[in-house]
Design a protein around this motif. Sequence first.
Motif, PDB file in Angstrom:
ATOM      1  N   LEU A  17    -101.590   5.585   1.712  1.00  0.00           N
ATOM      2  CA  LEU A  17    -101.533   6.051   0.142  1.00  0.00           C
ATOM      3  C   LEU A  17    -101.028   5.189  -0.915  1.00  0.00           C
ATOM      4  O   LEU A  17    -101.369   5.148  -2.166  1.00  0.00           O
ATOM      5  N   VAL A  18     -99.818   4.135  -0.585  1.00  0.00           N
ATOM      6  CA  VAL A  18     -99.467   3.439  -1.417  1.00  0.00           C
ATOM      7  C   VAL A  18    -100.241   2.057  -1.835  1.00  0.00           C
ATOM      8  O   VAL A  18    -100.174   1.635  -2.962  1.00  0.00           O
ATOM      9  N   THR A  19    -100.979   1.463  -1.117  1.00  0.00           N
ATOM     10  CA  THR A  19    -101.844   0.338  -0.941  1.00  0.00           C
ATOM     11  C   THR A  19    -102.713   0.405  -2.197  1.00  0.00           C
ATOM     12  O   THR A  19    -103.030  -0.356  -3.260  1.00  0.00           O
ATOM     13  N   PRO A  20    -103.686   1.779  -2.456  1.00  0.00           N
ATOM     14  CA  PRO A  20    -104.587   1.602  -3.279  1.00  0.00           C
ATOM     15  C   PRO A  20    -103.942   2.007  -4.830  1.00  0.00           C
ATOM     16  O   PRO A  20    -104.228   1.437  -5.813  1.00  0.00           O
ATOM     17  N   VAL A  25    -102.424   0.349 -10.021  1.00  0.00           N
ATOM     18  CA  VAL A  25    -101.498  -0.136 -10.946  1.00  0.00           C
ATOM     19  C   VAL A  25    -101.604  -1.528 -11.556  1.00  0.00           C
ATOM     20  O   VAL A  25    -101.110  -1.810 -12.703  1.00  0.00           O
ATOM     21  N   THR A  26    -101.386  -2.390 -10.295  1.00  0.00           N
ATOM     22  CA  THR A  26    -101.448  -4.169 -11.001  1.00  0.00           C
ATOM     23  C   THR A  26    -102.951  -4.311 -11.470  1.00  0.00           C
ATOM     24  O   THR A  26    -102.856  -5.193 -12.121  1.00  0.00           O
ATOM     25  N   ALA A  27    -103.918  -3.640 -11.354  1.00  0.00           N
ATOM     26  CA  ALA A  27    -105.316  -3.863 -11.749  1.00  0.00           C
ATOM     27  C   ALA A  27    -105.361  -3.663 -13.339  1.00  0.00           C
ATOM     28  O   ALA A  27    -105.851  -4.159 -14.072  1.00  0.00           O
ATOM     29  N   GLY A  32    -104.970  -8.891 -14.614  1.00  0.00           N
ATOM     30  CA  GLY A  32    -105.827  -8.677 -13.752  1.00  0.00           C
ATOM     31  C   GLY A  32    -105.750  -7.954 -12.364  1.00  0.00           C
ATOM     32  O   GLY A  32    -106.582  -8.263 -11.527  1.00  0.00           O
ATOM     33  N   GLY A  33    -104.463  -7.969 -12.115  1.00  0.00           N
ATOM     34  CA  GLY A  33    -104.170  -7.379 -10.602  1.00  0.00           C
ATOM     35  C   GLY A  33    -103.497  -8.556  -9.883  1.00  0.00           C
ATOM     36  O   GLY A  33    -103.493  -9.728 -10.046  1.00  0.00           O
ATOM     37  N   ASP A  34    -102.805  -7.845  -8.939  1.00  0.00           N
ATOM     38  CA  ASP A  34    -101.933  -8.839  -8.110  1.00  0.00           C
ATOM     39  C   ASP A  34    -102.659  -8.603  -6.487  1.00  0.00           C
ATOM     40  O   ASP A  34    -102.164  -7.740  -5.741  1.00  0.00           O
ATOM     41  N   TRP A  35    -103.513  -9.591  -6.351  1.00  0.00           N
ATOM     42  CA  TRP A  35    -103.934  -9.818  -5.070  1.00  0.00           C
ATOM     43  C   TRP A  35    -103.146  -9.914  -3.820  1.00  0.00           C
ATOM     44  O   TRP A  35    -103.520  -9.640  -2.636  1.00  0.00           O
ATOM     45  N   THR A  36    -102.107 -10.969  -4.112  1.00  0.00           N
ATOM     46  CA  THR A  36    -101.189 -11.319  -3.083  1.00  0.00           C
ATOM     47  C   THR A  36    -100.494 -10.011  -2.480  1.00  0.00           C
ATOM     48  O   THR A  36    -100.573  -9.858  -1.139  1.00  0.00           O
ATOM     49  N   GLY A  37     -99.938  -9.085  -3.385  1.00  0.00           N
ATOM     50  CA  GLY A  37     -99.321  -8.150  -2.748  1.00  0.00           C
ATOM     51  C   GLY A  37    -100.293  -6.925  -2.385  1.00  0.00           C
ATOM     52  O   GLY A  37     -99.738  -6.177  -1.230  1.00  0.00           O
TER      53      GLY A  37
END
Length: 138
Positions: A17-20, A25-27, A32-37
């Motif tokens: 639930l948290v990952t998407p 939120v970061t996108a 433009g998003g946090d791909w590392t996290g």
Amino acid sequence: MKSEAWIFGAVAIFLVLVTPAYWFVTAASEHGGDWTGTSALVMCTLLALMCTVYIGFHAKRMDPRPEDREDGEIAEGAGELGFFPPFSWWPLWSAITMAFSVLGIAMAAWWLLIVSGVVGFIALAGWNFEYYRGNFKH
């Protein structure tokens, strides 16, 4: 063992639930998003799912432990719990070797990598054979 499977299952559901939500939120941020996290959360989710499946699979095949049963007594869990090794210096030497190996790669000092490889081989051999010599031999 079933309680451990349920705990890992709850963690897996939470991470699913948290990952998407984290990605969304970061996108929306200006970067433009946090791909590392996001990728770290995906890997944690997969790890929790793997633990859930593994522990749940083995929980069905083994007899319930005293702490898993409603009528289990404390005395049923008494006895030897396993082998716990005494102190050892070999993990320290292995960690120092790994630190110098990474330092040798980072600084392009290949001589340091070679020296740490030799010391690492000795440390690994000492760690593997520490119960064949000295006070703790079997």
